[in-house]
Design a protein around this motif. Structure first.
Motif: not given
Length: 716
Positions: A47-64
């Motif tokens: 992803v582009s730098p401005d989208q770097a946290f999007k995958p992490v957010e999706r993974k955290a939501e899945a674990v939660l």
């Protein structure tokens, strides 16, 4: 105007540079629109730098979401390996409790908390100072001779085997005492050389986790034939004594005990009662004879150097004088007088300038011809005055010259064994720790010398992984031994029989042959028993004692071995002269029971013989007068030599002057005097209810005079 000497490039160089810069700028600007911007990879996504946290957010939501679910899917469980905590615990128990040096090395230089310790390298390169355990000091050995309680003999495993005689279980043994410096031991653990070659042992290895786990006793026997000391003999612990060292060596084989086992023993020994058993094991319960005393006190009273001989002689004289006083008090009461208080006066040395017949102590009634029949009471009181003056003089000498203490009743103050046994300060803060051990295998008539060492648990034990290969051997043994203490003075073990020549005469050539007066002694039931004999040339050394005191019994063997007959059903002795002083012995808490009066044998009791036969394997060979003379009271007297020949052919030369001047003779004779009244109560001074005036006193019985009355003398 045309410039001369300037080329075309030189003339337009600034335009060329400006054009190149414009081209580069347009190229970069076009790349922003014609190509993709900078990208980063997150997991499996780019992803582009401005989208770097999007995958992490999706993974955290899945674990939660998984955490909030009520049910866990099998796919989730499959990702985890089951853990058996019991197996892990058992595995950890099998591993060493000592931290591994690998972790410390991996994480770099470990944190050093000990102030002043120089760090010379990682753990694997350290050299620790080898601990040298200080040796004990002040070795004193002293023998004791007494009668051990038959129930004690049967109750303590192995005790009967070291007592060669049957009942009464008269036993001569040796106790050896040393003084240990606990502060010096602590200093040995803290030692670090100034040159930095080694470092001191870590505090965590020894502080609060070291103790003296035992003592070892070693002896040598003197050989009269070779005139030298024999080979060293390491002695086992006395029967029934707590022996942690044997437990360590016998129960754990070649591999030795684990560190937890050793530390458990350390914790046990740090209990005051257990420490007393290890440091100062108690002597066995006795029923007759002198109370056991620590060797230092016994040696002071009965030792063999000149000072100790003087003390022993004066104590024997004092005991004999007090016995004579007891007998005179009995006579005085029978004559109608008031028994005299044997306590020393407030200023015994200053009473009447030391002369007899001086002033009376407070409370003594004045003699009067009006209330004393025939002067008998006055005569006895004059005799008592002399004896009391002798007691005063001996007491003053013992107090002044030898620092022996007496209580208000005039009795010697024995050491407080409870204070000796119970230490108030911790071991590593006490530089005067008294320790002793017993040799119950000493043979009568032998001469020994002893030394002793202490055993301390090894602080290096089981710490091989924290030591270099060069020092790994320091961790192999669970125990460190100190050096041996210095040798004790030689100690002679009492024989069961003695004889002393007290008088001798040469043949006068007119029919009166050579002869000698001899006193023979045999140790029986706690005291020496005396027989007197007058010998002619050729007569054997033998004699018969006076009748033994009543109330002494042996115990039927079946009562000692059959528990069904009850605990201590019969008593081995009916009365005891020392009944008021019986109590807890030192160290292990062995106690003697106060004897009860049983004048006649009861079930299970066997009366001792009325008299004893004493025989020495020798006979009188001859008597000769020595050319040497001695002076006594301004008169010269000859010295006789008395020759005895043993059954083995050896000739023994004795002299009355030498025999009667030894501390051994004084001690044995004093014991014989006490043994005559064994079991009889000591008369206590008391004021009579009524003093009978002369005119009311009944007439004396025929034959009763100054010589009547009770005994108790003979030892002065």
């Amino acid at each position: 105007m045309k410039t001369k000497g300037v080329g075309l490039i030189e003339e337009h160089i600034e335009k060329l540079v400006l054009g190149i810069a414009l081209i580069v700028f347009l190229s970069v600007l076009s790349l922003q629109f014609l190509s993709q911007p900078n990208q980063v990879t997150i997991g499996t996504e780019t992803v582009s730098p401005d989208q770097a946290f999007k995958p992490v957010e999706r993974k955290a939501e899945a674990v939660l979401a998984e955490v909030n679910r009520q049910e866990v899917s099998d796919s989730v469980l499959e990702r985890f390996t089951p853990v058996d905590l019991v197996d892990q615990y058992q595995a950890l128990k099998q591993k060493s409790a000592v931290p591994s040096r690998v972790l410390a090395t991996t994480m770099g230089k470990p944190l050093e908390l000990e102030v002043g310790t120089q760090m010379t390298g990682p753990v694997g390169d350290r050299l620790y100072t080898q601990v040298v355990i200080p040796a004990p000091a002040g070795t004193v050995a002293a023998s004791t001779h007494s009668t051990i309680d038959p129930y004690e003999v049967m109750a303590v495993p192995g005790l009967k085997e070291v007592i060669s005689t049957g009942q009464p279980f008269d036993k001569a043994s040796v106790s050896v005492e040393v003084v240990y410096d606990g502060i010096a031991l602590r200093t040995a653990f803290e030692y670090e050389p100034n040159d930095g070659t080694t470092m001191r042992i870590p505090l965590s290895w020894w502080r609060g986790s070291v103790a003296i786990l035992g003592l070892q006793l070693e002896r040598q026997r003197w050989s009269e034939i070779d005139q030298q000391w024999t080979e060293l003999e390491l002695l086992p612990a006395a029967p029934g004594q707590l022996d942690l060292l044997s437990e360590l060596s016998e129960n754990y084989g070649e591999q030795g005990p684990g560190l937890p086992v050793v530390l458990e023993m350390v914790d046990e020994v740090q209990e005051p009662s257990v420490e007393a058993e290890v440091f100062r094991p108690g002597y066995y319960r006795t029923i007759a004879g002198p109370d056991w005393l620590p060797p230092a006190q016994t040696a002071m009273r009965y030792g063999d150097n000149e000072t100790q001989r003087q003390i022993g002689r004066k104590i024997a004289q004092l005991d004999a004088a007090r016995d004579r006083l007891d007998g005179l008090n009995v006579k005085l009461e029978e004559a109608g007088g008031q028994a005299r208080d044997p306590r020393p006066r407030q200023n015994p040395a200053g009473r009447g300038g030391g002369k007899t017949g001086g002033g009376r102590e407070p409370g003594r009634p004045q003699s009067s011809g009006n209330d004393r029949s025939g002067g008998q009471v006055a005569t006895i009181e004059r005799q008592i005055d002399k004896v009391l003056s002798q007691i005063d003089r001996l007491t003053e000498q013992l107090m002044t010259d030898y620092s022996i203490e007496f209580d208000e009743e005039g009795n010697r103050v024995e050491p407080d064994l409870d204070e000796i046994v119970t230490r108030q300060s911790p071991m590593l803060e006490d530089d005067q720790i008294r320790m002793w051990a017993h040799d119950m295998a000493a043979e009568p008539g032998a001469r020994y010398r002893y030394h002793l060492r202490v055993a301390v648990n090894n602080p290096y034990y089981m710490r091989q992984r924290l030591l270099t290969e060069e020092q790994a051997s320091l961790a192999s043994e669970p125990i460190l031994f100190s050096d041996w203490s210095e040798w004790s003075e030689p100690v002679d073990i009492e024989r069961d029989q003695h004889y002393f020549v007290v008088g001798a005469r040469e043949s006068d050539g007119l029919g009166m042959g050579s002869g000698a007066s001899v006193r023979l002694y045999r140790f029986f039931y706690g005291y020496w028993r005396e027989a007197r004999s007058t010998l002619r040339v050729g007569d054997a050394l033998k004699g018969q004692t006076d009748p033994l005191p009543e109330g002494l019994f042996l115990i039927d063997e079946k009562y000692l071995t059959d528990a069904s007959l009850g605990q201590r059903a019969p008593s081995p002795i009916s009365r005891d002269r020392d009944a008021g002083r019986l109590g807890e012995q030192a160290g292990g808490g062995l106690a003697r029971e106060s004897a009860q009066e049983k004048p006649e044998p009861e079930e299970g009791q066997i009366a001792v013989p009325e008299q004893l036969e004493i025989g020495i394997d020798a006979f009188l060979l001859d008597v000769a007068k020595s050319p040497v003379e001695i002076s006594s009271a301004g008169r010269k007297a000859g010295v006789f030599q008395v020759f005895f020949k043993g059954l083995g052919g050896q000739v023994v030369v004795r002299s009355p002057n030498l025999d009667t001047s030894t501390a051994l003779y004084d001690r044995v004779r004093s014991s014989a005097v006490l043994g005559r009244t064994q079991g009889e109560p000591v008369p206590e001074p008391e004021k009579p209810e009524k003093i009978i005036p002369k005119q009311e006193r009944p007439p004396e019985e025929p034959g009763r005079g100054d010589g009547g009355g009770g005994g108790g003398g003979g030892g002065g």
